[in-house]
Write a protein that holds these residues in place. Structure first.
Motif, short mmCIF file in Angstrom:
data_model
loop_
_atom_site.label_atom_id
_atom_site.label_comp_id
_atom_site.label_asym_id
_atom_site.label_seq_id
_atom_site.Cartn_x
_atom_site.Cartn_y
_atom_site.Cartn_z
N HIS A 1 -8.10 -7.97 14.51
CA HIS A 1 -8.00 -7.64 13.09
C HIS A 1 -7.85 -8.91 12.26
O HIS A 1 -7.29 -9.91 12.73
CB HIS A 1 -6.80 -6.72 12.85
CG HIS A 1 -6.89 -5.41 13.55
ND1 HIS A 1 -7.88 -4.49 13.27
CD2 HIS A 1 -6.12 -4.86 14.52
CE1 HIS A 1 -7.71 -3.43 14.05
NE2 HIS A 1 -6.67 -3.63 14.82
N ASP B 1 -1.01 -0.92 9.29
CA ASP B 1 -1.63 0.18 8.55
C ASP B 1 -0.97 0.49 7.22
O ASP B 1 -1.61 1.01 6.31
CB ASP B 1 -1.68 1.42 9.45
CG ASP B 1 -2.49 1.16 10.70
OD1 ASP B 1 -3.66 1.54 10.74
OD2 ASP B 1 -1.95 0.53 11.63
N LYS C 1 -7.35 -4.70 7.70
CA LYS C 1 -8.17 -4.03 8.70
C LYS C 1 -9.53 -3.72 8.07
O LYS C 1 -9.60 -3.48 6.86
CB LYS C 1 -7.52 -2.71 9.18
CG LYS C 1 -6.50 -2.86 10.27
CD LYS C 1 -6.09 -1.49 10.82
CE LYS C 1 -5.25 -1.60 12.07
NZ LYS C 1 -4.91 -0.26 12.64
N TRP C 2 -10.54 -3.70 8.86
CA TRP C 2 -11.88 -3.49 8.33
C TRP C 2 -12.07 -2.12 7.69
O TRP C 2 -13.05 -1.90 6.98
CB TRP C 2 -12.91 -3.68 9.44
CG TRP C 2 -13.21 -5.11 9.73
CD1 TRP C 2 -12.69 -6.20 9.11
CD2 TRP C 2 -14.14 -5.60 10.68
NE1 TRP C 2 -13.22 -7.35 9.63
CE2 TRP C 2 -14.11 -7.02 10.61
CE3 TRP C 2 -14.98 -5.01 11.62
CZ2 TRP C 2 -14.90 -7.83 11.42
CZ3 TRP C 2 -15.76 -5.81 12.42
CH2 TRP C 2 -15.73 -7.21 12.32
N THR C 3 -11.16 -1.20 7.92
CA THR C 3 -11.28 0.11 7.28
C THR C 3 -11.27 -0.01 5.76
O THR C 3 -11.70 0.92 5.07
CB THR C 3 -10.15 1.04 7.74
OG1 THR C 3 -8.90 0.33 7.66
CG2 THR C 3 -10.36 1.50 9.17
N TYR D 1 -14.55 0.78 4.09
CA TYR D 1 -14.89 2.17 3.79
C TYR D 1 -14.41 2.56 2.40
O TYR D 1 -15.12 3.26 1.65
CB TYR D 1 -14.28 3.11 4.84
CG TYR D 1 -14.84 2.95 6.23
CD1 TYR D 1 -16.21 2.99 6.45
CD2 TYR D 1 -14.00 2.77 7.32
CE1 TYR D 1 -16.74 2.86 7.73
CE2 TYR D 1 -14.51 2.63 8.60
CZ TYR D 1 -15.88 2.68 8.80
OH TYR D 1 -16.39 2.54 10.08
N GLY E 1 -10.46 7.55 3.38
CA GLY E 1 -9.56 7.18 4.46
C GLY E 1 -9.76 7.95 5.74
O GLY E 1 -9.35 7.48 6.82
N PRO F 1 -14.71 8.51 7.68
CA PRO F 1 -15.35 7.54 8.58
C PRO F 1 -14.86 7.62 10.01
O PRO F 1 -15.61 7.31 10.94
CB PRO F 1 -14.99 6.19 7.95
CG PRO F 1 -14.82 6.50 6.50
CD PRO F 1 -14.17 7.85 6.47
N TRP F 2 -13.62 8.06 10.21
CA TRP F 2 -13.10 8.14 11.58
C TRP F 2 -13.75 9.26 12.39
O TRP F 2 -13.67 9.24 13.63
CB TRP F 2 -11.58 8.33 11.55
CG TRP F 2 -10.86 7.10 11.10
CD1 TRP F 2 -10.26 6.88 9.91
CD2 TRP F 2 -10.70 5.89 11.86
NE1 TRP F 2 -9.73 5.62 9.87
CE2 TRP F 2 -9.98 4.99 11.05
CE3 TRP F 2 -11.09 5.49 13.14
CZ2 TRP F 2 -9.64 3.71 11.48
CZ3 TRP F 2 -10.75 4.22 13.57
CH2 TRP F 2 -10.03 3.34 12.75
N TYR G 1 -2.99 6.23 12.01
CA TYR G 1 -4.00 5.70 11.08
C TYR G 1 -4.04 6.51 9.79
O TYR G 1 -4.54 6.03 8.77
CB TYR G 1 -5.39 5.74 11.72
CG TYR G 1 -5.60 4.83 12.91
CD1 TYR G 1 -4.62 3.94 13.35
CD2 TYR G 1 -6.79 4.85 13.61
CE1 TYR G 1 -4.83 3.11 14.45
CE2 TYR G 1 -7.02 4.02 14.72
CZ TYR G 1 -6.02 3.16 15.13
OH TYR G 1 -6.23 2.34 16.21
#
Length: 535
Positions: free
Chosen positions: A112, A187, A252-254, A257, A444, A447-448, A460
């Protein structure tokens, strides 16, 4: 034609309408002094509550729990080396005992970006690595600030201090939010930066609509009829949202999104605004004129802020892959030969991080399929210690100390139900508040669903928990009712919400011990296992 019902989001602070209930609320809240006390006192009280729940006994347990083993030690080496250094095998025990300077200068590969660890490092710089309070205090402060930001967003969204206080209160006492604020992992920072960006998107919505209408009116006053409409390039709140999304991705790359979802939403909102001011080609104008401007306003600044989070790695020489192009790899040639080596090295590092992330399929006892997240089927156990009578102060035949990221069931399940109701309501009434709230949930969560076979965890969900709270607050506003409702309807709504909040607070008191590693009898710990999968 379907008519959107009018919702009085400021219902319980209404002007008097003649009913005894309305007169009581008016006397209670509408005097200037009482309004000021409520406007400031309510949010301050919630902030104090959130602070106590997150900071009290924060140093317990004095041992690295769950992924703290990575992030706290990485933060300590970032503070000293500027990059994540390596640690000897079984370093946790020594670190727990205060032997914190046993790291090496050899670089360590990390999955990360560094910003979240830099945030943790602030607490280490203030209190030292030998103090477990210092490990976690930065994350706790982020969690407290998130409650404040959520109240500000709720106040802007619903125009009601009462609803802002309710939303903040629910976030303050929810167990998942408490645990994620008391454990030094990344997170919580993802959630915080995304929430700030969400607030900027909310502010941009009004800013853009006002200026678009003014610009179109100006063009019409000059004798022209703009077919596509103008492109607005100066969007300060969008610029801020782009910067914040870049910082979010730097944890984090999230965060990427959130950037993508927020940018698409902005284009849609622009199209609606163009239709409202009567532009004939509002879809074409939004896609061909404003969308490119929105991209330029948001994406480059997000990229710059993301790269800035790697400053420690860039300005030192020892980081992982820092000299890849001139040692292990091969410098770029041809049209890209001019690119600085540090950029080539950073790009290669990002590709390695990506390959690691998408191929992470190592089974874990607490992994949770994203399809089950809204139902809180498999919360993450961050820490558990079992003791027997006489051991570490245990006064029962067996005792337990646990940190389990299970939310308050009355908040979590009610919020999940509210999301499904808002989906129906969006289709039925197309209310902008509903769409904006669901945007946060979607950015949030959705995408998961592309990674249901990957090793992922329930915790998460903290990234989109604020929007679950907003969804629940929306439903609470409906229950409280409108200013025009009959007195009996208002009284019933207020009583229902009050009873719900009181019982929910009682449930949080009941669960607090398993959110904070307090030693309790084993039988009492078992009472908290409401589903078999919570073990």
């Amino acid at each position: 034609m379907t008519t959107t019902p009018t919702i009085g989001f400021d219902a319980v602070v209404a002007e008097p309408t003649g009913s005894r209930l309305d007169d009581w609320w008016a006397r209670t809240l509408r005097t200037p002094l009482r309004m000021k006390l409520w406007y400031w006192g309510g949010p301050l009280a919630v902030t104090l509550l959130a602070s106590v729940l997150r900071l009290w006994d924060l140093a317990n347990p004095h041992s690295l729990v769950f992924d703290e083993t990575f992030y706290v030690k990485d933060a300590w080496t970032l503070l000293h080396l500027g990059y994540e250094g390596s640690w000897p095998d079984k370093a946790d025990l020594s670190f727990n005992d205060g032997n914190t300077n046993i790291y090496g200068t050899a670089p360590s590969f990390v999955a990360h970006p560094p910003l979240g660890k830099w945030i943790i490092a602030l607490g280490l710089a203030a209190y030292g690595a030998g103090n477990s309070f210092g490990w976690r205090v930065s994350t706790a402060v982020v969690g407290i600030l998130a409650v404040v930001v959520l109240m500000l967003i709720t106040r802007k969204l619903f125009r009601s201090t009462l609803l802002a206080v309710i939303a903040g209160f629910l976030m303050a006492i929810d167990g998942h939010a408490i645990v994620m604020s008391r454990v030094a992992i990344l997170d919580n920072s993802v959630m915080f930066f995304a929430l700030l960006a969400f607030g900027c998107i909310l502010l941009d919505r009004d800013w853009h609509a006002t200026r678009l209408a003014a610009r179109v009116a100006e063009l019409r006053d000059k004798g022209g009829e703009p077919a596509w409409g103008p492109a607005l390039w100066w969007r300060p709140w969008l610029i801020a949202a782009g910067i914040l999304c870049g910082l979010c991705a730097g944890v984090k790359w999230t965060g990427l999104y959130f950037l993508a979802f927020f940018a698409i939403y902005t284009v849609i909102v622009d199209a609606v605004a163009r239709r409202r001011v009567g532009l004939p080609f509002w879809i074409t104008g939004s896609i061909l004129k404003q969308a490119p401007a929105t991209f330029v306003v948001m994406v480059p600044v997000a990229l710059v802020s993301y790269v800035a989070t790697w400053a420690g790695w860039i300005f030192t020489k020892g980081g992982y892959d820092r000299s890849w192009a001139t040692t292990v790899g091969k410098p770029w040639s041809g049209a890209f030969a001019w690119v600085p080596h540090w950029v080539q090295n950073l790009w290669h590092y990002q590709t390695e991080m990506y390959n690691y992330s998408i191929n992470l399929h190592v089974p874990h006892p607490y992994q949770a399929n994203p399809l089950t997240w809204l139902f809180m089927i498999r919360p993450t156990s961050m820490y558990y210690e079992g003791t027997v009578y006489g051991q570490n102060g245990c006064t029962s035949s067996a005792c337990s100390s646990a940190i389990t990221s299970v939310g308050n069931p009355l908040i979590w399940w009610a919020a999940a139900a509210a999301v499904f109701y808002l989906l129906y309501r969006l289709v039925r009434y197309r209310e902008w508040r509903v769409g904006l709230i669901l945007l946060g949930v979607a950015a949030g969560y959705l995408p998961w669903l592309l990674y249901i076979n990957r090793t992922v965890f329930q915790f998460y969900t903290i990234a989109f928990e604020p929007y679950l709270i907003l969804a629940l607050t929306f439903v609470i506003a409906l229950i409280l009712g409108k200013r025009s409702d009959a007195a009996w309807r208002r009284k019933r709504g207020i009583l229902t919400v009050t009873v719900y909040l009181v019982i929910t607070a009682a449930v949080s008191v009941f669960f607090y011990s398993i959110w904070t590693a307090q030693q309790v009898p084993f039988w009492f710990w078992q009472l908290h296992i409401w589903l078999p999968s919570w073990r």
